[in-house]
Write a protein that holds these residues in place. Structure first.
Motif: not given
Length: 127
Positions: A38-66
């Motif tokens: 969701q994070a990756l899809e929403m980042a592309l869709a919403t084009k935010p200036d900043l993202i707050t990102l948790d490290v522990i996610l159910p499907d991925n690590t925050g580092l991979d998402v980063l």
């Protein structure tokens, strides 16, 4: 112009708390994601200036998402928020392109200070 922020955390409580802090401070929360996909899809869709990102996610690590966000949107600021404060993880996040790292539990003042300074970097880069 309001700064646009995307919140990524698997905890509904944390997302709500961050959203309230940030909207009260005058930021526009453009989305909330509960997992990495969701994070990756929403980042592309919403084009935010900043993202707050948790490290522990159910499907991925925050580092991979980063890393995924960095590939698609190298200009977006990412503030990691996690209960995991191990130096190894903090350093890896910062080396992977995170702007800052906040260890939970955190105070509203700390979050607003770090988000504000991360976004000031953006503003000064655009001038």
């Amino acid at each position: 112009m309001k700064n646009r922020i995307l919140i990524v955390d698997d905890s509904f409580y944390m997302r709500t708390m961050l959203k309230n802090m940030l909207t009260d401070a005058g930021y526009e929360v453009v989305g909330e994601a509960a997992n990495g996909q969701q994070a990756l899809e929403m980042a592309l869709a919403t084009k935010p200036d900043l993202i707050t990102l948790d490290v522990i996610l159910p499907d991925n690590t925050g580092l991979d998402v980063l890393k995924g966000i960095r590939q698609e949107q190298p200009e977006v600021k990412v503030v990691m928020c996690s209960a995991v404060g191990q130096e190894v993880i903090v350093n890896e996040a910062l080396e992977s392109g995170a702007t800052a790292y906040i260890v939970k539990p955190f105070s509203e003042e700390k979050v607003l200070e770090i988000v504000g300074s991360a976004l000031q970097e953006t503003d000064s880069e655009q001038e």
